[in-house]
Design an enzyme around this catalytic site. Sequence first.
Site, PDB file in Angstrom:
ATOM      1  N   LYS A  37       1.127  -1.177   0.101  1.00 56.33           N
ATOM      2  CA  LYS A  37       0.101   0.085   0.081  1.00 56.33           C
ATOM      3  C   LYS A  37       0.782   1.137  -0.088  1.00 56.33           C
ATOM      4  O   LYS A  37       0.344   2.237  -0.529  1.00 56.33           O
ATOM      5  CB  LYS A  37      -0.950   0.363   1.243  1.00 56.33           C
ATOM      6  CG  LYS A  37      -2.048  -0.919   0.918  1.00 56.33           C
ATOM      7  CD  LYS A  37      -2.877  -0.896   2.446  1.00 56.33           C
ATOM      8  CE  LYS A  37      -4.184  -1.879   1.950  1.00 56.33           C
ATOM      9  NZ  LYS A  37      -5.256  -1.539   3.145  1.00 56.33           N
ATOM     10  N   THR A  47       2.680   1.131  21.857  1.00 54.90           N
ATOM     11  CA  THR A  47       3.993   2.174  21.892  1.00 54.90           C
ATOM     12  C   THR A  47       3.233   3.394  21.750  1.00 54.90           C
ATOM     13  O   THR A  47       2.921   3.624  20.758  1.00 54.90           O
ATOM     14  CB  THR A  47       4.667   1.562  20.521  1.00 54.90           C
ATOM     15  OG1 THR A  47       5.029   0.400  20.735  1.00 54.90           O
ATOM     16  CG2 THR A  47       5.948   2.613  20.597  1.00 54.90           C
ATOM     17  N   ALA A  76      -4.356   0.434   9.521  1.00 47.60           N
ATOM     18  CA  ALA A  76      -5.849   0.264   9.417  1.00 47.60           C
ATOM     19  C   ALA A  76      -6.325   1.463  10.362  1.00 47.60           C
ATOM     20  O   ALA A  76      -7.302   2.232  10.050  1.00 47.60           O
ATOM     21  CB  ALA A  76      -6.294  -0.765  10.089  1.00 47.60           C
ATOM     22  N   ASP A 136     -10.397   2.538   2.315  1.00 50.46           N
ATOM     23  CA  ASP A 136     -10.638   1.900   3.611  1.00 50.46           C
ATOM     24  C   ASP A 136     -11.553   2.607   4.558  1.00 50.46           C
ATOM     25  O   ASP A 136     -12.361   2.167   5.131  1.00 50.46           O
ATOM     26  CB  ASP A 136      -9.238   1.644   4.318  1.00 50.46           C
ATOM     27  CG  ASP A 136      -8.742   0.208   3.463  1.00 50.46           C
ATOM     28  OD1 ASP A 136      -9.077  -0.367   2.961  1.00 50.46           O
ATOM     29  OD2 ASP A 136      -7.334   0.297   3.586  1.00 50.46           O
TER      30      ASP A 136
END
Length: 280
Positions: free
Chosen positions: A69, A156, A134, A105
């Site tokens: 991507k 993180t 995502a 998306d």
Amino acid sequence: MADATKKAFVSGHPIKHSRSPKIHGHWLAQHGIDGSYEAIDVAPQDFADFIGTLQANGFRGGNVTIPHKEAAFALVHRRDEAAEEIGAVNTLWFEDGVLWGGNTDGHGFAANLDDHAPGWANAGPAVVLGAGGASRAVIQALKQRGLSDIRVVNRTLARAQELRDRFGGGVSAHGTAATNELLADAGLLVNTTALGMVGNEGLAADPALLPDHAIVTDLVYVPLETPLLAAARARRLKTVDGLGMLLNQAVPGFEHWFGVRPRVTAELRALIVADLAPKP
């Protein structure tokens, strides 16, 4: 024989698991279109060459999935607004010989909630679990729908902070230790992590801490009901599984390549649900 001017594809590495050929194949048959949509495994080192030969091979465009991507983002000539905001491309098409890259998306995420939880954008603050690719698409969709309090939670913290800096106003970054406190007044909980997948059955957050009006959605769709969604349903909260995002993100690409805007129907969903079932 499929019309060579109506060819599309999905590329990734690996790609064998992709349900996209089944989705687009259903629509091609439904609309009587003489075309094809194939899955093509392309190794990262071969991806640029693959993109460079698309027109010569008769492709109108296609889909790009992991791990290509971000490479596709760099290789296209023009990008739509969503791709620019997300920093990744999952849909390719040609306009007047120019290769465009888009990202559907976020559209798929929002359309899935529109279908199964109308009014979701007015539910209140959103907590987004995870800070990967995502989550970028989810945040882009949330901001587009006007949410002004988006809380990104990640193990993180620095990665959550990167998303805060990327998307700006209304997005805050938090470590996982803050999750319980952040859920107390949240109207929407979104899991973008791998927790809940088959073989990784952990609980990403505790829905018991959410208000009674909250909506819980999980981008994982194998299994369709993840531990998070099961726990939320036990609380009688509104839940939305991740399959609808996969189905809805496919719509704009099909329209670009084949000239018809398809619909996500119960028949299509049932077809893919059957395909997701464990094989004997």
